[in-house]
Structures are given as C-alpha cells and as structure tokens.
Design an enzyme around this catalytic site. Structure first.
Site: not given
Ligand code: NAD
Length: 499
Positions: A281, A384
């Site tokens: 992340c 993402e």
C-alpha cells in the site's frame, strides 16, 4: 492436501460451514491447502469464548500483560525463519521481504511493551473543594480485525498487539489468501503466556466479515484492505454503533525535481515501484518528473535498472528481486490494466507481458512494466493496479506536480526527491497526503509514530499503531470524587502540633 483450521479458545478447530477457499503457492500455481470459511455461528462461538475470557485478562495488571508481549517478541525472533518461509510460500514475496513483514509487526509489539506507561491516566488534584478528578483508559471488551493478504504478519500484529496490551480480547479474520502465519502467531502468543480465548483466528470471507459487523458483543473493528471494502465496513460498522477504523487503497506519487540526485531517485523507484511485485500500500506507482529534461533522464536511468530485475520464486536465492503476485486473478487484472494503458495511449517503455519463468510456467509471475506519458484521464493513473507497473506522468513545473498528488482521490503516501530544502518543506506542508517521504521512497512511520493516509485511503479518525492505537483500543472514563475534609480544629484526626 492440507485443510487449515480456525484457532479458537486455545485450540485448532476444523471449519464446520462446509465452505472452503483454496490457498495457492503463487510461485507454482498449485493449490497447497484449503482454508475454512466461517459462518455466523462459528464467529459467534469465537465471540462467546472471547467475552468469557476478557474480563479476567483486563484485570491482569498492565505490567504483566506487557511481559506476555516481551516473551512474544522473543518467540518471534526464535521462529523468524519458519514464519518467513510459511509467509513466502503462501504470499510469494521473497524471504528477506517476508522476514521484514514479521519484523515490522514485531516492532509494534515492542512498542506495546510500554503499555503500563501508555495506559496511565490523568489526574487533577483539588479540582474544587475536596474534589479530585481522574481519567482512566479502560479496555473496550471484544475487538475484531480484518486484514489484507499483502502483510499477513505485520498488519495482524499492528492490530492485535495494542488491542491485547490494552486488556481486550481480539478476533482476527485474516486474508483467506495467506492464513497460515496468522494461525502461527496466535499459537506463539499463547506460548508467550496469553490466556486462551484472548486471541483467536477465525478464517473466512465476506460472510465472516458480516458476522463481525453484525455481532452485538464486538465493540470495535479494525480493517485494512481495498477502498471499496473499507468504505463498506466503515459505513455498516459505524451504523451499528461500533468503533471502526478502516484503511484503504493507495496511489502513491513520487515527485522528482530537476535538482534531484537522479541515480538515487531511480534506485528508489525500483525498490518502491517493483519491490514485493508492487503489492504494497506504500508502493510508488506514479513517478512525476518535473520538466521534460528530468523526465528523459529519469526514463534513461530506469530502463536498464528494470531490465536487470530478477523475478523468481522465494526459493530462488538472495538475488531474486521480487516474486509472483498473489493469485491468477490478480495477475489477470494487472495484465488487463496494462492493456488498458496501451489502448488509452500511454507509451509502454518496458513491456513485461510475455514474462515467463522456466519450470514455473503455472506461477503467477508478472514481468515489470514501465509506462511513460501517462495522463490523468487514464485508468492506469486513476486506479490502484497493485502490481509491478510504474507510470510516469510528466509535469511541467513543481505546482503542476504538487497538484497531481493533491487531486488524486487516494492519499496514503507520497515522496519528493530534491536537494532543495525549500521545495521539500513546502511539499510536506501543503500536500494532502498522510505519510510523506523527503528523499525517502516508502515513508512507513516507525512503531512509535502512527500510520495512516488521508482522503479515500482511510475511513475513521485514529491511525494505526503508535499512541493512536492505545486510544483506539480503550475508552476514557472520568471520575469526579469529593471527599469533604473531616480535619477540623480540635478534631481527633488533628496532628498534635509539634513543639
Ligand atoms: P481486500 O479488500 O480484497 O481484502 C481485505 C480483507 O477484506 C480480507 O480479509 C478479505 O477477506 C475481506 N473482504 C474481501 N472482500 C470482502 C467483501 N466483499 N466484504 C467484506 N469483506 C471482504 O484487499 P486485499 O486484496 O487483501 O489487499 C490489498 C488492498 O489492501 C490494496 O488495496 C492495498 O492498498 C490495501 N492495503 C492498505 C493498507 C493501508 O494501510 N492503507 C495496507 C495494506 C494493504
């Protein structure tokens, strides 16, 4: 093939729902185990065990609770290699990366050894005549955590260590992709002296998560994972009156100023963009060179470094840079995103689509990709990707670069590479992102600071670990007490005046 279990009340327990998920070895593509997927009745069983054990644990003094953490740290060191191997086998990351996963969790456990200090309350002496006031931090009761596949050791420890140090019982619902290490951690906590029922692992998917959200006894939910699920759990959890913190996805930008050390910046991008196959992340997925000349130089530095990357299984030796991605579905999604980048007009400078590894043809390996001239309307910029794909977005000046990081809906981490203190300071002050690196590509705060993004990367008020965790896992109770003085002239209680 092995059937994994849940870990409840001090024992491995077989699943009873009849539902299972396959657990793969991402390097070979083989199914190596099945993990049971709990239903609401199984979750309820764990909650009953937790609720029965928790009051006694909360009454154990904080120093003794901290000693369990101390012993746990020792056991993590003892079993480091075993944990790293189990983690790599299910996740695919390299062994050093897997050991790092355990290590960054362990550091939060070390922080929790400070529980006696961190849980000290506040006291006002003489708030009024005969009145004292004090606040204490008390455990919530039964807490639950839902964790992602990408850090199967670190993120569970970020949650359960502070929760338990504060006197709570904790139910962990780890990712169904790599559940073995969480089960091992629960065993180690008990070996360290934790009573049965205080840390339980209930495996599962949405059904188990919904059972957590809907259970009246569970007081708090911690979640780390993708943004849509974070938003769902936060909304539904809060509406049930629970304390909830949810950490979501990311799209981290790194700005490269014309005065940056280009070799350092390129090295940083290789580690932050492609390390752990981009499944972090805090990975950098967008590089923003400022000025055409900076962009050209950067691409020139990146290309040979990317070509030199060694992609392989965790068993492939120390020179493997990154391993496979977690599932065949993740691989397919990454390659779909690459196709969309090409279709929408980005320039594919390094093409990893045909990557294949002899002897591991069925593994979920994805070669490294580099896109140049990416624009903000493209899917590869907005979404993402969570894979080894780096996008270069060229900015004409610093303000344009800053605006890119500011305007993106995600706000987990960001970095700037520059030799100019003024630019670095301005960037850190103005950018609306939670974690900032100045000539540091993956600015993950250490255990005694807190970890958390801004914008759609987070739902809730308090961050993970550091002092925020001790706030999240306790509630404050404030006592106002009045003891009218019985000490009067001539009263029997009076001291005899000294001559
Ligand atoms: P995910 O959202 O698919 O899964 C996370 C957890 O949610 C798992 O335990 C899973 O079983 C559960 N889940 C999945 N679908 C669900 C549903 N429909 N309803 C309820 N629960 C559900 O995430 P992942 O693929 O395991 O992890 C990758 C994601 O996590 C990335 O987006 C990454 O950026 C994010 N992440 C964020 C942080 C952070 O601190 N912000 C840290 C690590 C990972």
């Amino acid at each position: 093939m092995q059937d994994l279990t849940h870990y409840m009340n001090g024992a491995h327990v077989a699943g009873t729902s009849g539902r299972f998920a396959d657990v793969f070895n991402p390097a070979t593509g083989e199914v190596q185990a099945r993990v049971p997927l709990a239903n609401a009745a199984e979750m309820d069983q764990a909650v009953q065990f937790a609720a029965a054990a928790q009051p006694k644990w909360a009454a154990v003094n904080p120093q003794r609770r901290a000693r369990v953490m101390m012993k746990f740290v020792e056991l993590l060191h003892r079993d480091m290699d075993k944990l790293a191997e189990a983690l790599s086998r299910e996740h695919g990351k390299t062994l050093p990366d897997a050991a790092g996963d355990v290590q960054r969790g362990l550091e939060v456990v070390e922080y929790c050894i400070g529980a006696p200090q961190l849980l000290k309350g506040e006291f006002t002496d003489g708030a009024g005549p005969g009145i004292d006031m004090y606040s204490m931090r008390q455990a919530l009761g039964v807490c639950a955590g839902i964790t992602p596949f990408n850090f199967p050791a670190m993120i569970p420890m970020w949650m359960f260590a502070p929760a338990i140090a504060c006197g709570n019982a904790f139910i962990l619902k780890p990712s169904e992709r790599d559940p073995s290490v969480p089960l091992m951690l629960a065993e180690l906590m008990e070996e360290a002296g934790l009573p049965k029922g205080i840390l339980q692992v209930v495996n599962g998917d949405k059904e188990a998560v919904d059972a957590i959200i809907d259970h009246d006894v569970i007081q708090s939910i911690g979640f780390v994972g993708s943004t849509p699920i974070a938003e769902y759990i936060y909304g539904r959890g809060c509406s049930q009156g629970k304390r909830v913190q949810c950490f979501g996805g990311a799209k981290n930008h790194m700005i490269i100023m014309p005065d940056a050390d280009m070799d350092q910046a390129a090295d940083a991008l290789i580690g932050a963009g492609y390390g752990a196959a981009g499944e972090r992340c805090m990975a950098i997925s967008v590089a923003v060179p400022v000025g055409e000349e900076t962009a050209d130089k950067l691409i020139e530095k990146l290309k040979p470094r990317i070509d030199a990357l060694k992609v392989g299984p965790y068993t492939g030796g120390n020179d493997v840079d990154y391993g496979p991605v977690v599932t065949a579905a993740a691989k397919a999604n990454i390659l779909k995103m690459v196709e969309s980048g090409i279709a929408q007009g980005a320039e594919l400078v390094v093409d990893g689509r045909d990557f294949s590894l002899q002897g591991y043809e069925e593994g979920f390996f994805v070669g490294p990709h580099l896109f140049d001239r990416v624009t903000t309307d493209m899917d590869i910029y907005q979404k993402e990707i969570f894979g080894p794909v780096l996008s270069v977005v060229r900015a004409q000046d610093y303000e344009e670069a800053l605006a890119l990081a500011m305007d993106h809906e995600m706000g987990n981490g960001t970095a700037i590479y520059t030799r100019d203190g003024d630019a670095a300071r301005d960037f850190a002050n103005r950018v609306n992102v939670g974690m900032i690196g100045i000539n540091v590509p993956i600015p993950v705060p250490l255990a005694y600071h807190t970890f958390g993004g801004w914008k759609k990367s987070v739902f809730g008020d308090l961050n993970q670990h550091g002092p925020d965790a001790f706030k999240f896992y306790t509630r404050t109770k404030t006592v106002t007490s009045r003891w009218p003085s019985g000490i009067k002239d001539g009263a029997a209680l009076n001291f005899k005046p000294m001559d």
